[in-house]
Each structure stands twice: as C-alpha cells, then as structure tokens.
Design an enzyme around this catalytic site. Structure first.
Site, PDB file in Angstrom:
ATOM      1  N   TYR A 147       1.106  -1.212  -0.294  1.00  0.00           N
ATOM      2  CA  TYR A 147       0.062  -0.228   0.067  1.00  0.00           C
ATOM      3  C   TYR A 147       1.075   0.870   0.306  1.00  0.00           C
ATOM      4  O   TYR A 147       1.701   1.465   0.865  1.00  0.00           O
ATOM      5  CB  TYR A 147      -0.925  -0.279   1.427  1.00  0.00           C
ATOM      6  CG  TYR A 147      -1.799   1.468   1.223  1.00  0.00           C
ATOM      7  CD1 TYR A 147      -3.267   1.126   0.730  1.00  0.00           C
ATOM      8  CD2 TYR A 147      -1.181   2.565   1.580  1.00  0.00           C
ATOM      9  CE1 TYR A 147      -4.232   2.282   0.306  1.00  0.00           C
ATOM     10  CE2 TYR A 147      -2.829   3.282   1.972  1.00  0.00           C
ATOM     11  CZ  TYR A 147      -3.903   2.764   0.856  1.00  0.00           C
ATOM     12  OH  TYR A 147      -4.948   3.491   1.231  1.00  0.00           O
ATOM     13  N   TYR A 154     -11.012  -3.146   7.147  1.00  0.00           N
ATOM     14  CA  TYR A 154     -10.129  -1.674   7.109  1.00  0.00           C
ATOM     15  C   TYR A 154      -9.500  -2.124   9.018  1.00  0.00           C
ATOM     16  O   TYR A 154      -8.697  -0.879   8.890  1.00  0.00           O
ATOM     17  CB  TYR A 154     -11.030  -0.700   6.925  1.00  0.00           C
ATOM     18  CG  TYR A 154     -11.046  -0.670   5.560  1.00  0.00           C
ATOM     19  CD1 TYR A 154     -10.589  -1.653   4.529  1.00  0.00           C
ATOM     20  CD2 TYR A 154     -12.089   0.365   5.056  1.00  0.00           C
ATOM     21  CE1 TYR A 154     -10.796  -1.445   3.233  1.00  0.00           C
ATOM     22  CE2 TYR A 154     -11.999   0.492   3.334  1.00  0.00           C
ATOM     23  CZ  TYR A 154     -11.930  -0.269   2.448  1.00  0.00           C
ATOM     24  OH  TYR A 154     -11.166   0.074   1.251  1.00  0.00           O
TER      25      TYR A 154
END
Ligand SMILES: [Zn+2]
Ligand SMILES: [Zn+2]
Ligand SMILES: [Zn+2]
Length: 446
Positions: free
Chosen positions: A300, A403
């Site tokens: 990421y 998340y």
C-alpha cells in the site's frame, strides 16, 4: 499499521451542511490552520447579518492536493443562493452536455493514467463510470513536507552473512543474520544453553517491545521458497498468523540477490484488475491468477504525511476518506527516545496518489491481510505495508482486507455484537458495511 480511528470525529465539520458552505461553517474552519481559506471578510463588513447561506461563483484553485475557493474581485460575479443549487444556468449547461461523451472521455483519461502501471487493468461491466481522475498512480511512497526517510544506501545490512553460510542456507542461518536482529525468536530452535538469554530476552521484550535484544538467539525466518521457480515464495505460518514485523535483507547485505529474504522489495508480480463491484461497494480489485496462502500481492503506497498535515486535510474531507489513511504506528513504544507517538508518527494517504491496492475493498472476513515489512531495522517511522493472501484465492476472486484489522474475532461474538449495534438507534447514521461475510460487524467504522 492501524487505521486512524480519530478520522471520523474530525471530518464532521462539513457533514450537516448538505455540501453547502454556510458562513457559520467558514467560521468553524477558520479556527484551525487549514489549506482551505474561505474569504469571509465581506461577511464581516456587512452591517446586517446575512440570513441566507450564499456561495461565491468564485475562483477555484488547486493547492496541496485540495481545491481552494477564492472570492472573485470581478463585480460581474454574482452571489448564488446555495439552497437553490443547481441554479438555472447550471441546469441549462448540463442539458446541453452529452453525459455519455463525458463518461467516455473520463474513461479514456483514466485508461491513459493506468498506462504507466505494469500488469494492472481496469474494467466496468456495471455502468459507464471510471475511477476518480483526481488520483495519480505512483510506484513508491511520495514524501510530503517535513517527512524524512534515510536513503537506501544508508540502511544497515547483514555484512557478515555469506550466501553459502550455514550449509548454504545463507541468511536463514537463524542465529547469525544481523537483518534478523529484531525478528521473532524461534522457541522451537532454542538450545539448552540459550535458556538464560531467553529469559532475559522475554523480560526485555516487555520493556522494549519488538526491539528487545535477542542477540545470539535463533530467529524465525520470514519466507519459504519451493525448489520449483514457478511456485511463489510464501510467508511462514508464524508471521502469517502473528502481527510480528517482517525484516527483509537490503542493498547493503552481503548475502546477495539470491537470499530468500527478499520478497516484498522485489515488488508485485501478480496481475491485478480494478473493477466496479455489482453491489454498491464502489471499485474493487481481483487477481487474474490463482494466489496461494502466504503469497505476497502488493504494498500500500501513497503520500507519506506528517500527522499535522493529515489533520489539515481531514478538515476538508468526507467520511470515506478514513479508508485511505494508515498510520505508520507499528513501532510506537519501541522507540528508545519515546519520540514516536500517535501524534508524531507518519501517515500514508492513498487517496490522491497510490497503487492498485488503494482500490481493495473492506471485508470483515477478508482473504488478505496487511503486514509490516522493514528493510531498515533502525527506521521505526517508514516501513512497507504489504498485502499477503491469508488463504488460497482462486483467480478472479475479489481481494479484501479488514480496514479495522479485527478479523480474528470469533463469529458468535461478532454476531451478538452486530445484532446489539443494529438495535441501537445511535448507530443508525453510521456507514453500513456491505461485505456480506458471516462475521460482518455491520458497520464500516466503530
Ligand atoms: Zn543475512
Ligand atoms: Zn541481510
Ligand atoms: Zn539476506
């Protein structure tokens, strides 16, 4: 890695205004230093308070990745009653425009952006939209103002390692590799003579966290590699199941490129597709090929910002923004000077710049997880956020991760909490999670 749990609280500034900036709102925003600078001087100079919310048909400028509205000095520019938007002029403009042509133009523009990214495609079999054009694909972290990262040639490597040491297992020789200095101790390989050292190490670990002195003790190597070059390296079970940081070798190691401890640093090798989901979950990502449990997918990336800069941006943002922010907070508490705190750690913002993983959706029962991977054991501030498959994933299956990073909770406990939360009226404004998992917690954020 953890999600910025404070993200929601600080984004409520614009929430109740239906997208309309009222004078009261501009006053609220001006209390904090912010990239938005709404000129309210005309309001102050008016003798009578303005009763209706108004917006200037003013000048929009790009600044630090945000749009800043400025008052126009042109007397011909009219004030618009914000409650009547869109106004007549806007509607007649819209009636003349061809939506389809605009959608195709946006699709082509997104396709052009994607051209620079190797092995990533996008597709939409649901409607004619494309992902936001206010997003740029980058291949590494982009450092924001005030963010410092040592150059790769300054990393401390395992200088005493040789590719053939420990009967040709190189850095896997578990007591010697200096890159594994802070890696997890391998209890299964402890020798009777290690006992006293191990007891001391456990005590140190309580004080120093991940950076406890484990010198001379056997360590857990992060990856396993098959003899078949077609089979990808996979993350060892211990690391896959624990949250222990993973340390890879680097440029200054003497083990050389064949060392098995070089996986994430070599980058993504699997082909990804960004696609529009059919069930209102926006864009998602799948892999065209089969992924095996423990296989590395991609990292990421995004802009690395100071916490302060992130806070300024958050003032302007909508609720969804929290999905793109990750605090690099893994090593808080491990810093000997205690300089690293929730306030001083850096934040990765993938909203405007990033890679394909930025489009991966949330699931409460995900098939991927994000892990801490470091090549520079002394840098506690910047490390990689790497996605690995936590189960075998068939081709074209949507990739997901949690998340909130809580997918280890028991199904029965999650179900009870979900039912309780759903019955509580104070949760009714929260954003529902549509992941569809049996372990779904019901809402995307706490
Ligand atoms: Zn080594
Ligand atoms: Zn090394
Ligand atoms: Zn090595």
């Amino acid at each position: 890695m953890s999600l910025r749990s404070s993200a929601i609280d600080t984004t409520t500034a614009l929430k109740n205004t239906s997208g309309v900036l009222t004078l009261r709102d501009s006053g609220y925003l001006s209390r904090e230093p912010s990239v938005i600078s709404i000129d309210s001087s005309s309001a102050a100079s008016e003798a009578a308070p303005i009763q209706t919310p108004t917006v200037y048909n003013g000048i929009l400028q790009r600044k630090e990745g945000s749009i800043v509205a400025k008052k126009s000095r042109d007397p011909a520019v009219q004030l618009t009653d914000a409650r009547t938007l869109p106004n007549q002029a806007m509607l007649s403009d819209a009636a003349r425009a061809s939506v389809t042509a605009a959608e195709y133009a946006i699709q082509a523009a997104f396709q052009a952006k994607l051209q620079s990214v190797k092995n990533v495609e996008w597709e939409n079999h649901v409607d004619n939209t494309a992902p936001s054009l206010n997003f740029t694909f980058v291949s590494d972290f982009v450092l924001g103002e005030g963010v410092y990262r040592p150059e790769a040639d300054a990393h401390v490597g395992c200088e005493t390692c040789r590719p053939n040491m420990g009967q040709n297992i190189g850095c896997e020789y578990p007591r010697l590799c200096a890159c594994l200095e802070y890696a997890a101790v391998d209890e299964n390989r402890l020798q009777p003579g290690d006992q006293a050292r191990y007891v001391q190490y456990q005590k140190d670990q309580e004080d120093d966290g991940y950076l406890a002195d484990s010198h001379g003790l056997p360590k857990r190597f992060p990856y396993q590699r098959s003899k078949d070059p077609q089979v990808p390296s996979t993350l060892m079970k211990f690391y896959l199941e624990s949250r222990y940081p993973i340390y890879e070798c680097n440029l200054n190691c003497n083990c050389g490129p064949i060392c098995k401890s070089r996986v994430v640093q070599k980058g993504r090798r699997v082909p990804l597709v960004i696609f529009k989901t059919a069930n209102e979950r926006g864009w998602g990502v799948y892999c065209k090929e089969q992924l095996v449990k423990g296989e590395f997918i991609d990292t990421y990336i995004g802009e690395v910002l100071t916490n302060e800069a992130t806070g300024r941006r958050e003032m302007l943002s909508a609720e969804d923004r929290a999905s793109y922010l990750y605090s690099l907070d893994k090593f808080i508490g491990d810093d000997p000077d205690n300089d690293l705190t929730n306030e001083t750690c850096y934040v990765v913002d993938g909203q405007y710049m990033g890679g394909p993983t930025r489009f991966i959706n949330h699931s409460c029962e995900p098939n991927c997880r994000q892990y801490t991977v470091s090549y520079n054991k002394h840098d506690l501030r910047i490390y990689d956020l790497a996605f690995f498959a936590v189960e075998d994933i068939p081709p074209r299956t949507e990739l997901t991760f949690d998340y909130m990073d809580k997918d280890e909770e028991e199904e029965e406990i999650v179900r009870k909490k979900r039912e309780k939360d759903a019955a509580d009226p104070k949760n009714h404004d929260k954003r529902p999670c549509n992941c569809g998992a049996r372990k779904c917690r019901g809402y995307l954020w706490e």
